[in-house]
Design an enzyme around this catalytic site. Structure first.
Site, short mmCIF file in Angstrom:
data_model
loop_
_atom_site.label_atom_id
_atom_site.label_comp_id
_atom_site.label_asym_id
_atom_site.label_seq_id
_atom_site.Cartn_x
_atom_site.Cartn_y
_atom_site.Cartn_z
N VAL A 259 0.84 -1.20 0.00
CA VAL A 259 0.00 0.00 0.00
C VAL A 259 0.87 1.25 0.00
CG1 VAL A 259 -1.50 1.39 1.48
CG2 VAL A 259 -2.09 -0.97 1.02
N HIS A 260 0.55 2.21 -0.88
CA HIS A 260 1.30 3.46 -0.91
C HIS A 260 0.38 4.61 -1.29
CE1 HIS A 260 1.66 1.41 -4.80
NE2 HIS A 260 1.74 2.60 -5.38
N LEU A 261 0.52 5.70 -0.56
CA LEU A 261 -0.27 6.91 -0.78
C LEU A 261 0.52 7.87 -1.66
CD1 LEU A 261 -2.68 8.84 -0.02
CD2 LEU A 261 -1.27 9.57 1.92
#
Length: 342
Positions: A259-261
């Site tokens: 997961v990466h924003l």
């Protein structure tokens, strides 16, 4: 003649006391495990990145590297900080201080022709997004102008797609490289995107191993809020004097399994922005606003992605400021200069 059923070997990390669901360890992909909602471990003596696991599915073992300060052991033998040992089926991995026992299981999984066909269809969507995203963290000494990656070709001249595992591996290596890091705390790290699609483009990543938005639950809510707050902090710290507008969000179908924003300025002034898929991955509903994701998890306990989302990458080019349609990326970039006065 009936089609042969393909088989693949998969590896699972299994908590012996069944405190949580088993965790899949993809072949040759580094997976970092430690204190997190996923493992249900809350013991502060266990680091958020206690161990790195890499499954050798074809050879039937898992390489375990101790990353945390406190001891991780295999059958009572301490691995040692930054050291690596093999974990075999039947052996017990204690995550920290002789606690939290895990074993690994390998199994042969038969793939039906229908499943193979579905996976091929899904792979098409993945490869579209992989081309759209193409980012893992800025390499030391590189700059936004250094965006080209020569496609690999086989002996017949056909281009080979980079595997999902390769991108994930690069992302996780970038997370741990001090030269890549812009900011870090005990929950997250921020790195520059390797192929920035704008003047400012960062990735906020949790240390905890969370493969995608699909596995996010209400237990991750505070982490999502923290990731958003850190994204805003990075904007203030590194672009506070800029008049540029920013958006924070996630790709609905990311190419990298962690997961990466995305924290990205809205000028899109970058030589790395090269095609329609790049543009549409940030300027359609393919890009999920961070606050919208947080609200979704608050209300429903999970993130829902609409069917056919990958088709959004094929939409015509449309200016995100005035909605004008443009026929090509060069013309879109020329048009954008009118908006930011370049």
């Amino acid at each position: 003649m009936p089609e042969a059923v393909a088989k693949m070997r998969v590896c699972w990390l299994v908590r012996q006391d069944s405190r949580h669901q088993r965790i899949k360890l993809p072949h040759l992909e580094a997976v970092v495990i430690g204190r997190s909602p996923e493992t249900k471990i809350t013991d502060k003596k266990c680091s958020r990145q206690q161990v790195q696991l890499k499954a050798e599915c074809n050879k039937g073992y898992v390489k375990v590297q101790q990353m945390g300060v406190n001891p991780t052991s295999i059958d009572s033998g301490v691995i040692g900080k930054d050291q690596e040992k093999k974990l075999l089926p039947g052996q017990v991995l204690h995550m920290v201080n002789g606690l939290y026992p895990y074993i690994v299981e390998f199994e042969e999984v038969a793939e039906s022709p229908n499943l193979t066909q579905r996976k091929r269809k899904r792979s098409d969507c993945d490869s579209e997004e992989m081309e759209a995203e193409s980012g893992t963290g800025l390499a030391p000494g590189s700059s936004p102008s250094q965006c080209s990656v020569s496609p690999k070709k086989d002996k017949n001249g056909a281009t080979k797609k980079e595997s999902l595992g390769h991108w994930s591996q690069g992302l996780k290596m970038s997370m741990k490289d001090p030269k890549m890091q812009v900011y870090k705390d005990d929950q997250v790290v921020v790195i520059k995107d390797k192929y920035p699609k704008a003047r400012h483009h960062w990735l906020v990543l949790p240390w905890a191993s969370i493969s995608s938005l699909k596995v996010v639950t209400s237990e991750h809510l505070e982490l999502l809020k923290h990731m958003h707050a850190v994204g805003e902090k990075v904007i203030a710290d590194f672009a506070g004097s800029s008049k540029l507008r920013f958006r924070l969000g996630y790709h609905a179908i990311p190419s990298m399994s962690h997961v990466h924003l995305h924290v990205i300025s809205q000028d899109f002034d970058s030589p790395c922005l090269k095609n329609k898929k790049h543009w549409n991955s940030f300027n359609t509903e393919y890009f999920l606003e961070s606050q919208a994701v947080i609200k979704m998890v608050q209300e429903a306990g999970r993130v829902t992605v609409k069917d056919g989302t990958c088709e959004l990458l094929k939409l015509p080019l449309r200016c995100h400021e005035c909605q004008q349609l443009l026929p090509s990326i060069p013309q879109l970039k020329e048009h954008l200069r009118k908006h930011w006065g370049g």
